[in-house]
Design an enzyme around this catalytic site. Structure first.
Site, mmCIF file in Angstrom:
data_model
loop_
_atom_site.group_PDB
_atom_site.id
_atom_site.type_symbol
_atom_site.label_atom_id
_atom_site.label_comp_id
_atom_site.label_asym_id
_atom_site.label_seq_id
_atom_site.Cartn_x
_atom_site.Cartn_y
_atom_site.Cartn_z
ATOM 1 N N PHE A 1 75.888 59.163 131.684
ATOM 2 C CA PHE A 1 74.767 59.767 132.404
ATOM 3 C C PHE A 1 73.895 58.658 132.978
ATOM 4 O O PHE A 1 72.687 58.635 132.837
ATOM 5 C CB PHE A 1 73.980 60.710 131.486
ATOM 6 C CG PHE A 1 73.182 61.737 132.228
ATOM 7 C CD1 PHE A 1 73.816 62.695 133.022
ATOM 8 C CD2 PHE A 1 71.793 61.750 132.161
ATOM 9 C CE1 PHE A 1 73.079 63.641 133.725
ATOM 10 C CE2 PHE A 1 71.046 62.694 132.847
ATOM 11 C CZ PHE A 1 71.691 63.643 133.639
ATOM 12 N N ILE B 1 82.718 57.801 151.330
ATOM 13 C CA ILE B 1 83.715 57.885 152.420
ATOM 14 C C ILE B 1 84.977 58.569 151.884
ATOM 15 O O ILE B 1 85.567 58.099 150.920
ATOM 16 C CB ILE B 1 84.064 56.482 152.977
ATOM 17 C CG1 ILE B 1 82.826 55.796 153.535
ATOM 18 C CG2 ILE B 1 85.150 56.588 154.051
ATOM 19 C CD1 ILE B 1 83.060 54.384 154.064
ATOM 20 N N ASP C 1 85.034 44.009 142.477
ATOM 21 C CA ASP C 1 84.863 45.443 142.724
ATOM 22 C C ASP C 1 85.614 45.858 144.003
ATOM 23 O O ASP C 1 86.348 46.850 144.012
ATOM 24 C CB ASP C 1 83.356 45.738 142.841
ATOM 25 C CG ASP C 1 83.065 47.185 143.155
ATOM 26 O OD1 ASP C 1 83.068 47.997 142.225
ATOM 27 O OD2 ASP C 1 82.842 47.487 144.339
ATOM 28 N N LYS D 1 89.045 48.429 144.443
ATOM 29 C CA LYS D 1 89.131 49.512 145.440
ATOM 30 C C LYS D 1 90.307 49.271 146.379
ATOM 31 O O LYS D 1 91.022 50.203 146.760
ATOM 32 C CB LYS D 1 87.819 49.599 146.221
ATOM 33 C CG LYS D 1 86.648 50.029 145.338
ATOM 34 C CD LYS D 1 85.304 49.762 145.996
ATOM 35 C CE LYS D 1 84.149 50.194 145.112
ATOM 36 N NZ LYS D 1 82.847 49.689 145.548
HETATM 37 N N1 HSE Z 1 78.786 48.348 142.697
HETATM 38 C C1 HSE Z 1 79.492 49.148 143.641
HETATM 39 C C2 HSE Z 1 79.110 48.702 145.033
HETATM 40 C C3 HSE Z 1 79.172 50.591 143.428
HETATM 41 O O1 HSE Z 1 78.112 47.988 145.168
HETATM 42 O O2 HSE Z 1 79.794 49.041 145.993
HETATM 43 C C4 HSE Z 1 80.077 51.537 144.151
HETATM 44 O O3 HSE Z 1 81.406 51.410 143.744
#
Ligand code: HSE
Length: 417
Positions: free
Chosen positions: A12, A128, A193, A197
């Site tokens: 949360f 997106i 990150d 993705k």
């Molecule tokens: N920390 C990630 C970003 C959050 O800044 O894109 C979304 O995945």
């Protein structure tokens, strides 16, 4: 037909609260959050204490809960929760890009074996809608490349530093305060990150499940004012760009690095926490998707869409993986890069295959080189580039190696100037 959805929510934080708001305001779609499991019993919450529990089994062993929504931070714990839920016959929605990228093939296998579904639109580029589009809309397209800005925090920092002349540390702090950054912001600024993705998007674009540890990620952690000035002196801006693209009929490649983008590049004016995804395909040609890539409500909106898709039994079929002649991930490319460093030995040892320019950055006084380097050498020297405080940005030009043949390819051109 929709079935009655009873949700067990893990986490949360920013996204969990965002989802709660989004669900409360959404019209026409009724669902109940039966239980929210969180880690810290002492933390003050905005909902009644009776909603919360602290033992994961209160969700995992509850036969009434038919959808697990996993929005926690820790990838290892998330994998335990998600894999157990899938084995126990519960469908799952997750936003955890690290967990999915690191266990991609296994999670696909678990869904197949137990007849359960895992949806994760919110894991890649926030609001997106890219994954379901890659799976459904582009199911029979011949996709050539997907690239873009996949990390909102880095883009926010780059915008503030380049457009508003804010210092890096203040910009990063703002990205954290606004709820864009990961708990460990090095994941954002060092390109991890964006890489997670990219690995997920590559799976749905080319049917290749690359291991994150095999993929290059360089980020903006060592960005200096001199690098920004250098980019500006060439009429460019620095963006953190993720790329996955076809080399030929058998091979694809993928990597994340900062890139020098020109004014007429579609990424030049994508600012703040916005993400952009550029798709290149044989028939539809080039398409650009832009939207908020971070933040509770934009990410919550993607989670809502997955919860809704689950209600009508939607599941990923991994069409590219099953349909196409198999691609393999290749590192047989060279990248043209700007490398700024005060480690003179690095320039000799990194393995430039050609050099077109050497200079001294007039702001910082340190040296830079523009030249081409093999992707394998960049992967090998990644730690050293980071540890020496050096900064690297790709120009967008890559050289595809095919035996003794070399073919030049402009990634920024191929994705639509
Ligand atoms: N920390 C990630 C970003 C959050 O800044 O894109 C979304 O995945």
């Amino acid at each position: 037909m929709e079935h009655q959805v009873k949700i067990g929510l893990f986490g949360f934080g920013c996204v969990g609260q965002g989802l709660y708001d989004v669900l409360s305001q959404s019209r026409g779609f009724r669902t109940t959050i039966k239980r929210i499991v969180v880690k810290d019993p002492s933390k003050k919450r905005s909902l009644p204490a009776s909603m919360f529990a602290y033992d994961k089994n209160e969700i995992l062993n509850d036969p009434e809960i038919n959808l697990v929504v996993e929005l926690i931070d820790n990838a290892k714990d998330a994998y335990e929760i998600v894999s157990t839920a899938l084995r126990n016959g519960k469908n799952v929605v997750s936003a955890n890009k690290k967990m999915i990228a690191e266990n991609f093939e296994e999670l696909v296998r678990l869904q197949h074996e137990f007849g359960t579904s895992l949806l994760y639109e919110a894991s890649s580029c926030g609001s997106i809608p890219i994954l379901r589009n890659l799976e459904e809309y582009y199911d029979n397209e011949l996709l050539r490349a997907v690239s873009g800005i996949f990390n909102g925090s880095s883009n926010y920092i780059l915008t503030k530093v380049q457009n508003e002349h804010l210092d890096y540390a203040t910009a990063l702090r703002q990205a954290q305060e606004l709820g864009f950054a990961e708990s460990d912001p090095t994941l954002d600024v060092e390109g991890f990150d964006a890489k997670y993705k990219l690995v997920i998007i590559t799976g749905h674009t080319f049917g290749v499940f690359a291991r994150p540890e095999d993929v290059l990620n360089l980020g903006i952690g060592n960005l200096a004012v001199g690098d920004v000035e250098f980019a500006q002196s060439r009429g460019k801006r620095i963006r953190l760009v993720a790329n996955t693209f076809q080399l030929d009929d058998q091979r694809i490649s993928l990597f994340v690095t900062p890139r020098l983008v020109a004014k007429d590049d579609q990424l030049y004016n994508v600012n703040n926490e916005y993400n952009a995804v550029i798709l290149e395909a044989a028939f539809s040609d080039k398409q650009l998707f832009v939207g908020k890539g971070a933040g509770g409500h934009p990410t919550g909106s993607a989670v809502l869409s997955d919860i809704s898709a689950n209600a009508y039994h939607y599941r990923y079929e991994y069409k590219k993986y099953h349909q196409q002649a198999r691609f393999t991930y290749s590192t047989e490319i060279e990248l043209e890069v700007y490398l700024r460093s005060n480690d003179p030995v690095l320039f000799d040892e990194i393995g430039f295959t050609s050099i077109s320019e050497r200079g001294i950055n007039y702001v910082s006084g340190v040296n830079y080189v523009i030249g081409t380097i093999g992707l394998k050498d960049l992967i090998r020297h990644r730690e050293r580039i980071n540890a020496s405080g050096s900064f690297l940005a790709a120009t967008g030009e890559v050289i595809v190696l095919d035996g003794s043949r070399k073919e030049r390819k402009q990634l920024s051109e191929s994705v639509g100037i």
